[in-house]
Enzyme design. Structure first.
Site, mmCIF file in Angstrom:
data_model
loop_
_atom_site.group_PDB
_atom_site.id
_atom_site.type_symbol
_atom_site.label_atom_id
_atom_site.label_comp_id
_atom_site.label_asym_id
_atom_site.label_seq_id
_atom_site.Cartn_x
_atom_site.Cartn_y
_atom_site.Cartn_z
ATOM 1 N N HIS A 384 -6.571 21.920 -1.401
ATOM 2 C CA HIS A 384 -7.586 21.416 -0.468
ATOM 3 C C HIS A 384 -7.162 21.417 0.979
ATOM 4 O O HIS A 384 -7.819 20.783 1.806
ATOM 5 C CB HIS A 384 -7.938 19.963 -0.820
ATOM 6 C CG HIS A 384 -8.872 19.847 -1.980
ATOM 7 N ND1 HIS A 384 -10.238 19.811 -1.815
ATOM 8 C CD2 HIS A 384 -8.654 19.776 -3.298
ATOM 9 C CE1 HIS A 384 -10.811 19.705 -2.994
ATOM 10 N NE2 HIS A 384 -9.870 19.677 -3.921
ATOM 11 N N LYS A 575 -17.309 11.785 9.739
ATOM 12 C CA LYS A 575 -16.244 12.293 8.869
ATOM 13 C C LYS A 575 -15.021 11.443 9.135
ATOM 14 O O LYS A 575 -15.025 10.634 10.052
ATOM 15 C CB LYS A 575 -15.958 13.766 9.176
ATOM 16 C CG LYS A 575 -15.772 14.037 10.680
ATOM 17 C CD LYS A 575 -15.578 15.511 10.991
ATOM 18 C CE LYS A 575 -16.824 16.357 10.895
ATOM 19 N NZ LYS A 575 -16.845 17.281 9.770
ATOM 20 N N ARG A 576 -13.968 11.597 8.338
ATOM 21 C CA ARG A 576 -12.765 10.837 8.619
ATOM 22 C C ARG A 576 -12.249 11.140 10.031
ATOM 23 O O ARG A 576 -12.431 12.242 10.538
ATOM 24 C CB ARG A 576 -11.683 11.159 7.576
ATOM 25 C CG ARG A 576 -11.911 10.470 6.253
ATOM 26 C CD ARG A 576 -11.908 8.957 6.370
ATOM 27 N NE ARG A 576 -10.563 8.454 6.576
ATOM 28 C CZ ARG A 576 -9.820 7.864 5.653
ATOM 29 N NH1 ARG A 576 -10.297 7.672 4.438
ATOM 30 N NH2 ARG A 576 -8.605 7.435 5.934
ATOM 31 N N LYS A 581 -9.783 17.278 13.184
ATOM 32 C CA LYS A 581 -11.250 17.362 13.196
ATOM 33 C C LYS A 581 -11.815 17.282 14.618
ATOM 34 O O LYS A 581 -12.948 17.630 14.872
ATOM 35 C CB LYS A 581 -11.839 16.256 12.326
ATOM 36 C CG LYS A 581 -11.564 16.443 10.818
ATOM 37 C CD LYS A 581 -12.140 15.294 10.002
ATOM 38 C CE LYS A 581 -11.873 15.400 8.517
ATOM 39 N NZ LYS A 581 -12.830 16.270 7.794
ATOM 40 N N THR A 685 -17.609 19.532 3.661
ATOM 41 C CA THR A 685 -18.843 19.492 2.871
ATOM 42 C C THR A 685 -19.923 18.759 3.657
ATOM 43 O O THR A 685 -21.105 18.966 3.414
ATOM 44 C CB THR A 685 -18.626 18.769 1.526
ATOM 45 O OG1 THR A 685 -17.945 17.530 1.762
ATOM 46 C CG2 THR A 685 -17.837 19.622 0.563
ATOM 47 N N LYS A 689 -24.163 19.327 3.953
ATOM 48 C CA LYS A 689 -25.214 18.301 3.832
ATOM 49 C C LYS A 689 -26.155 18.352 5.033
ATOM 50 O O LYS A 689 -27.375 18.224 4.885
ATOM 51 C CB LYS A 689 -24.579 16.904 3.744
ATOM 52 C CG LYS A 689 -23.639 16.698 2.571
ATOM 53 C CD LYS A 689 -22.862 15.372 2.725
ATOM 54 C CE LYS A 689 -21.623 15.342 1.852
ATOM 55 N NZ LYS A 689 -20.682 14.256 2.226
HETATM 56 C C1 PLP Z 1 -19.492 14.348 2.721
HETATM 57 C C2 PLP Z 1 -18.684 13.172 3.070
HETATM 58 C C3 PLP Z 1 -17.426 13.331 3.653
HETATM 59 C C4 PLP Z 1 -16.850 14.689 3.997
HETATM 60 O O1 PLP Z 1 -17.259 15.042 5.308
HETATM 61 P P1 PLP Z 1 -16.563 16.237 6.096
HETATM 62 O O2 PLP Z 1 -17.398 16.365 7.322
HETATM 63 O O3 PLP Z 1 -16.665 17.445 5.233
HETATM 64 O O4 PLP Z 1 -15.175 15.829 6.374
HETATM 65 C C5 PLP Z 1 -16.703 12.202 3.981
HETATM 66 N N1 PLP Z 1 -17.180 10.982 3.742
HETATM 67 C C6 PLP Z 1 -18.389 10.781 3.203
HETATM 68 C C7 PLP Z 1 -18.880 9.390 2.986
HETATM 69 C C8 PLP Z 1 -19.181 11.862 2.835
HETATM 70 O O5 PLP Z 1 -20.378 11.657 2.268
#
Ligand code: PLP
Length: 840
Positions: A384, A575-576, A581, A685, A689
């Site tokens: 990953h 995101k985190r 990032k 991911t 979304k």
């Molecule tokens: C989808 C999701 C992530 C992943 O987000 P990235 O932008 O791909 O890092 C992290 N936290 C939550 C709560 C999510 O739903």
């Protein structure tokens, strides 16, 4: 989805629930009950399980009774699937993941069982608004971010596609911490998600496994054969908690089995009998610590002993469970590869490899070579990351203390592997050192990714670019040594949760346009391309987006006291918090825009009104990430209150980003920020979304952004920044961020404004570490991509000014990203790795 129907009242059904039981197996295709029936069951659960009358019940009583009612309607299917899987012994998948970021369960289970309308009406008949009960559910935050959410999407897809599978993980008593802000600083609160009861889990203490640790190994003579055995020093009990994983409208219910650590009697009684009560309790606490809390590091694991205990605990329990309860007693072990594939979600479960070998060799008496041949077909590994600091390593010292037999097994695997490498490549000592599973630097340790690669039938990356870089940069010697072992499976997200549940208005509009069926066949969204040209459809799509913004406004007002202006572009980065990032790049864009206005160089009235929404948790020990959170909050308080801005820029940072918040924020977004340094984000991911919910992406050529852009097309995607080869070239040539700062006046003004103390009450020291990090140690090349990012943001503004064209682009984003359904990911895993035929 193909599946046989079982007529209610057939003998198979009778084995599951008495045929006249109101909850016996109902045919698939219609709601399993009427409104009246649901009212009866709900009140029954309220009275007889919660022990309260409707008139005196609390919201939590009602939520629990509702959950139990929904659960009951899934039960016959679940029991039936367990029975059939045991009977059929089809090849199945065991997904091993230390994290599952599930999100709330109620809504998903209502949707899967077709009970949403029936339950809504039934509760209304009891004078209850079902939305109030939805709010009661505390989401199980058993994951950090993308990796855990991916696991949750995958098990949803496997159930929906009727694949025989089981998810294994850990039932952490405390999931990912709850984030609050005090004076703009992140404060972590424990996530006590179990305190009000957890109606979705089924504990089975009678099926507990004993998990051993420590001690030593010894050899003994077994009829002339010298064998090793492990003499462990202590043990804990692993108690399984089962969760239903219902497929969407296919009558399928798979299982997620999470393990809880409980002290064994032997463990504490001995001490108790010796009269030391406090010591007995301490020992019990020690054992139960193993599943107490999820480590909150995302991408940067710390090599903590408890973490290794957690990892071994859950994979050992899962493998024992597989042999004891999943595999038929008389199954021929030589045929195991026809029966099971263990998918390793990152390196966290890799200790399963030596454990499986130990079981086959030491416990089942299999000969080493045969066991190894089987093991190499029964495991596959998903990598990953590309960040070197994220590749897990365990010190030999710690492994030897905690799992001495496993260390021996790892040594033998490594010796034989390196022998084969020598045979193939000659005595190339450099290469041998580079490929060795056991490394000597900086301390003697085991590289878990290498062990997984040697053991795995396949190794996959999670997006095309990532898989390529994995082969070229991270594990090139292994790719050469094992031709065909490396493959790609691009990540995906479940359209059930992230469209149907999160965005019901869009879901209804799509169904009206395309008919039902797209929820399990997301490529059908292509059909929306023609609708993008229809002005009436565009108007309706725009109304859905506007309604989602209003709904987000209500959520954030209630939750955080924020207001969301409907006429603003909603620009979202959730995101985190991680330097790679590049939330800092987003901050620099905001500060640049603000600085332009307050310095008088830009008319406020010329600025496109935007609301910037952040959501991000930082690992509690990650100081720079926490400073960036503080900076975002501080910029927000200054910008939001400055009258010169005329309300045209707003920065909102709702705390505690989680799946529930994602479901409100993402459907409302206009712009999706996916701005990592090229070559650092394995897939992402979140990016998927957003596109599926009609946000346009501003993004780098990184992770799955690359594939999103290929599918969406350059006209409907805002690309900026260096490519991965350009990043490499700049490093090679010598990157000096302070020179970029000197040469770019706009950038200088933005950084100087932060350095001046403008966002810290005049105190220049507060954000000095952030500024000097950018100027002198900009590892993620924020400054190098700044100019390109700002220019792309101007393009965004210009595009947004033509609302009709923007909406058309948004529709095309939805139409062209059906590829990112996790159902497609599962098909790719099945075709390329698992080879699990569709089951009944
Ligand atoms: C989808 C999701 C992530 C992943 O987000 P990235 O932008 O791909 O890092 C992290 N936290 C939550 C709560 C999510 O739903």
């Amino acid at each position: 989805m193909p599946h046989e129907e079982i007529a209610p009242g057939s003998t198979a059904a009778a084995d599951v629930l008495a045929p006249n039981h109101p909850l016996a197996l109902a045919p698939v295709g219609a709601p399993p009950t009427s409104v009246d029936g649901f009212v009866r069951e709900f009140l029954h659960n309220l009275n007889f399980t919660q022990g309260v009358a409707l008139s005196t019940s609390s919201a939590n009583d009602r939520y629990l009774a509702l959950a139990l009612t929904v659960r009951d309607y899934l039960m016959a299917r679940w029991l039936e699937d367990q029975r059939r899987q045991t009977e059929r012994q089809d090849k199945g998948v065991a997904y091993l993941s230390a994290e599952y970021l599930l999100g709330r369960q109620l809504d998903n289970n209502l949707l899967a069982s077709r009970l949403t309308e029936v339950a809504t009406e039934a509760l209304a008949a009891c004078g209850i608004d079902i939305d109030d009960l939805r709010q009661q559910e505390v989401e199980p935050g058993l994951g950090n971010g993308g990796l855990g959410r991916l696991a949750a999407c995958f098990i949803d897809s496997l159930a929906t596609m009727s694949v025989a599978s089981i998810g294994y993980g850990i039932r952490y008593e405390y999931g990912i911490f709850r984030q609050t802000f005090v004076d703009g600083h992140q404060i972590e609160q424990p996530d006590a998600w179990l305190t009000l009861g957890s109606p979705w889990e089924f504990p089975h203490p009678e099926a507990a496994q004993t998990i051993c640790f420590g001690g030593h190994t010894e050899t003994y003579d077994d009829d002339g054969v010298t064998r090793s055995r492990w003499v462990p020093a202590w043990n804990v009990k692993a108690v399984p908690y089962n969760y239903m994983v219902p497929g969407y409208h296919n009558g399928r219910v798979n299982t997620l089995r999470l393990w809880r650590a409980v002290a064994t009697n032997a463990f504490d009684l001995r001490i108790f009998n010796a009269g030391d009560y406090a010591e007995a309790v301490r020992a019990q606490t020690f054992a139960e610590n193993i599943s107490k809390v999820l480590y909150p590091e995302d991408s940067t694991p710390q090599g903590k002993e408890l973490r290794l205990q957690q990892q071994y605990f859950f994979v050992a329990a899962s493998i024992q469970d597989f042999f004891a309860h999943v595999l038929a007693d008389d199954y021929d072990l030589a045929k195991l590869p026809d029966r099971i594939i263990f998918q390793l979600n990152d390196t966290h479960p890799v200790i399963a490899v030596p454990e499986f070998m130990r079981v086959l060799v030491d416990e089942k008496g299999m000969d080493w070579d045969a066991a190894w041949a089987i093991t190499q077909q029964c495991f596959a590994y998903t990598c990953h990351t590309l960040l070197p600091e994220a590749l897990e390593v365990w010190s030999v010292d710690l492994l030897g203390r905690l799992l001495p037999r496993h260390l021996e097994i790892i040594y033998r695997i490594n010796d034989e592997f390196l022998l084969a490498v020598r045979e193939r490549f000659g005595d190339d000592e450099m290469r041998i050192r580079n490929m060795s599973i056991v490394s000597d630097f900086p301390e003697r340790s085991v590289r878990m990714a290498y062990l997984a690669t040697v053991a795995g039938a396949k190794v996959n990356g999670v997006a095309e670019l990532h898989s390529q870089l994995l082969r070229d940069k991270v594990l090139p010697d292994f790719d050469e040594f094992y031709p065909g072992k490396f493959t790609n499976v691009t990540n995906g997200v479940t359209p059930r949760r992230f469209i149907r549940l999160a965005n019901p208005r869009l879901a209804d509009l799509i169904t009206e346009a395309l008919g039902a069926g797209w929820t399990v066949d997301l490529e059908r969204l292509r059909g929306l391309e023609t609708f993008a040209e229809d002005p009436e459809f565009r108007a309706r799509f725009a109304e859905v987006k506007a309604a989602n913004k209003r709904r987000l406004g209500e959520v954030l007002r209630e939750r955080d006291g924020f207001t969301v202006s409907e006429d603003h572009m909603l620009d979202v980065m959730v995101k985190r918090l991680h330097e790679y990032k590049r939330q800092m790049l987003k901050v620099l864009h905001i500060v640049t825009t603000y600085e332009g206005i307050v310095s008088g160089r830009v008319e406020a009235s010329a600025v496109q009104p935007r609301t910037f929404v952040f959501g991000a948790k930082a690992a509690p020990g990650y100081a720079m990430a926490k400073r960036i959170i503080h900076l975002i909050n501080s910029v927000g308080s200054v910008v939001n209150d400055d009258p010169r801005v005329e309300g045209r820029l707003k920065v909102l940072f709702p705390p505690n980003y989680n799946v529930t918040l994602a479901e409100s924020v993402i459907p409302a977004a206009d712009l999706s920020e996916q701005i990592s340094l090229a070559g650092k984000e394995a897939s992402g991911t979140g990016n998927m979304k957003f596109a599926l919910n009609g946000a346009l992406t501003i993004g780098t050529d990184d992770g799955a952004n690359v594939e999103i852009r290929q599918l969406v097309g350059d006209d409907d995607f805002f690309l900026f920044g260096m490519t991965e080869p350009e990043v490499e070239a700049l490093w090679a040539k010598g990157y000096r961020p302070s020179e970029v700062y000197q040469q770019d006046e706009q950038l200088r003004r933005a950084i100087d404004l932060i350095a001046s103390g403008a966002f810290s009450g005049g105190d220049r020291t507060v954000f000095e570490p952030v500024v000097s990090n950018l100027l002198y140690d900009d590892r993620f090349m924020v400054l190098a991509d700044y100019a390109s990012y700002i220019e792309a943001q101007h393009t965004v503004d210009a595009a947004y000014a033509d609302q009709d064209a923007w909406v058309r682009s948004a529709i095309l984003n939805v139409a062209r990203t059906g590829y990112f359904s996790s159902d497609r990911s599962m098909r790719d895993y099945i075709d390329r790795i698992w080879h699990t035929p569709p089951s009944y």
